[in-house]
Design a protein around this motif. Structure first.
Motif, PDB file in Angstrom:
ATOM      1  N   LYS A  26      37.708 109.125 162.153  1.00  0.00           N
ATOM      2  CA  LYS A  26      39.028 109.348 162.730  1.00  0.00           C
ATOM      3  C   LYS A  26      40.051 108.791 161.754  1.00  0.00           C
ATOM      4  CE  LYS A  26      41.968 108.639 166.764  1.00  0.00           C
ATOM      5  NZ  LYS A  26      42.619 109.904 166.716  1.00  0.00           N
ATOM      6  N   ARG A  27      41.067 109.582 161.477  1.00  0.00           N
ATOM      7  CA  ARG A  27      42.098 109.189 160.526  1.00  0.00           C
ATOM      8  C   ARG A  27      43.466 109.489 161.114  1.00  0.00           C
ATOM      9  NH1 ARG A  27      39.774 109.440 155.112  1.00  0.00           N
ATOM     10  NH2 ARG A  27      37.534 109.716 155.278  1.00  0.00           N
ATOM     11  N   THR A  28      44.381 108.577 160.939  1.00  0.00           N
ATOM     12  CA  THR A  28      45.758 108.774 161.389  1.00  0.00           C
ATOM     13  C   THR A  28      46.704 108.289 160.299  1.00  0.00           C
ATOM     14  OG1 THR A  28      45.940 106.615 162.456  1.00  0.00           O
ATOM     15  CG2 THR A  28      45.182 108.438 163.825  1.00  0.00           C
ATOM     16  N   ALA A  29      47.894 108.831 160.300  1.00  0.00           N
ATOM     17  CA  ALA A  29      48.943 108.368 159.391  1.00  0.00           C
ATOM     18  C   ALA A  29      50.287 108.629 160.048  1.00  0.00           C
ATOM     19  CB  ALA A  29      48.864 109.083 158.047  1.00  0.00           C
ATOM     20  N   SER A 104      46.919 113.111 163.110  1.00  0.00           N
ATOM     21  CA  SER A 104      45.566 112.573 163.222  1.00  0.00           C
ATOM     22  C   SER A 104      44.544 113.699 163.224  1.00  0.00           C
ATOM     23  CB  SER A 104      45.418 111.707 164.475  1.00  0.00           C
ATOM     24  OG  SER A 104      45.561 112.472 165.635  1.00  0.00           O
ATOM     25  N   LEU A 105      43.312 113.298 162.917  1.00  0.00           N
ATOM     26  CA  LEU A 105      42.160 114.199 162.938  1.00  0.00           C
ATOM     27  C   LEU A 105      40.896 113.384 162.802  1.00  0.00           C
ATOM     28  CD1 LEU A 105      41.148 114.019 159.833  1.00  0.00           C
ATOM     29  CD2 LEU A 105      42.438 116.073 159.493  1.00  0.00           C
ATOM     30  N   SER A 106      39.768 114.031 162.971  1.00  0.00           N
ATOM     31  CA  SER A 106      38.482 113.485 162.582  1.00  0.00           C
ATOM     32  C   SER A 106      38.049 114.326 161.399  1.00  0.00           C
ATOM     33  CB  SER A 106      37.463 113.580 163.715  1.00  0.00           C
ATOM     34  OG  SER A 106      37.795 112.675 164.738  1.00  0.00           O
ATOM     35  N   THR A 109      39.016 113.419 154.877  1.00  0.00           N
ATOM     36  CA  THR A 109      40.129 112.998 154.026  1.00  0.00           C
ATOM     37  C   THR A 109      41.323 112.647 154.900  1.00  0.00           C
ATOM     38  OG1 THR A 109      41.402 113.580 152.033  1.00  0.00           O
ATOM     39  CG2 THR A 109      41.011 115.343 153.620  1.00  0.00           C
ATOM     40  N   GLY A 110      42.201 111.839 154.337  1.00  0.00           N
ATOM     41  CA  GLY A 110      43.324 111.301 155.104  1.00  0.00           C
ATOM     42  C   GLY A 110      44.433 112.300 155.371  1.00  0.00           C
ATOM     43  N   VAL A 111      45.370 111.864 156.204  1.00  0.00           N
ATOM     44  CA  VAL A 111      46.462 112.728 156.653  1.00  0.00           C
ATOM     45  C   VAL A 111      47.836 112.182 156.253  1.00  0.00           C
ATOM     46  CG1 VAL A 111      45.205 113.823 158.537  1.00  0.00           C
ATOM     47  CG2 VAL A 111      46.367 111.653 158.937  1.00  0.00           C
ATOM     48  N   GLU A 112      47.861 111.337 155.221  1.00  0.00           N
ATOM     49  CA  GLU A 112      49.137 110.787 154.774  1.00  0.00           C
ATOM     50  C   GLU A 112      50.106 111.872 154.327  1.00  0.00           C
ATOM     51  OE1 GLU A 112      45.901 107.730 153.968  1.00  0.00           O
ATOM     52  OE2 GLU A 112      46.193 109.808 153.357  1.00  0.00           O
TER      53      GLU A 112
END
Length: 162
Positions: A26-29, A104-106, A109-112
């Protein structure tokens, strides 16, 4: 801190980073920008007194759309299946709005970049919607506020010493 530029190969040529072996996490930015305008312009934005319609709603939708199109705009970004994009626009003074975009997503790679793109396009849309009455609008302080997840872990602008 890693000083290696991942978008450059051994010869210094730009390339898209291979994320196929990375773990899905899980990634958020969150990114933000400040939009500064005349007090009278901001009053009209808040009261809905501009001829182009609901300025804030249009800017929020533009930010969401831009986040989803980041890979079409930034050459080496991966196309991502975002699971959430939230754009908020808050009055922070008589002449300033703060635009925030959280993505956000799973994924691998990141979401910056998606958050930064969403915040910037929402801010640009505010300019576009108001430019007929205020050409001196400034967009400033665009930047990453925080990120979570992935190999590099969590990061927050608040935790960075000057």
């Amino acid at each position: 801190m890693n000083n290696h530029l991942t978008h450059l190969d051994g010869k210094g040529h730009a390339h898209m980073v291979d994320v196929s072996d990375k773990e899905i996490t899980k990634r958020t930015a969150t990114a933000s920008a400040i939009v500064e305008m005349n007090a009278g312009t901001l009053t009209k934005v808040i009261e809905g007194g501009l001829p182009k319609g609901d300025v804030l709603a249009t800017a929020r939708i533009a930010g969401i759309q831009a986040s989803k199109k980041t890979a079409d705009l930034i050459p080496l970004c991966h196309p991502l299946m975002l699971t959430k994009v939230k754009v908020e626009i808050d009055v922070i003074s008589t002449t300033q709005l703060k635009v925030s975009c959280m993505c956000s997503l799973s994924g691998k790679t990141g979401v910056e970049m998606e958050a930064l793109t969403g915040a910037s396009v929402a801010a640009l849309t505010l300019y576009d919607m108001c430019k007929a009455i205020d050409k001196g609008i400034l967009i400033k302080e665009l930047g990453l506020v925080s990120k979570a997840g992935g190999k590099s872990g969590d990061w927050s602008k608040e935790n960075v010493s000057s």
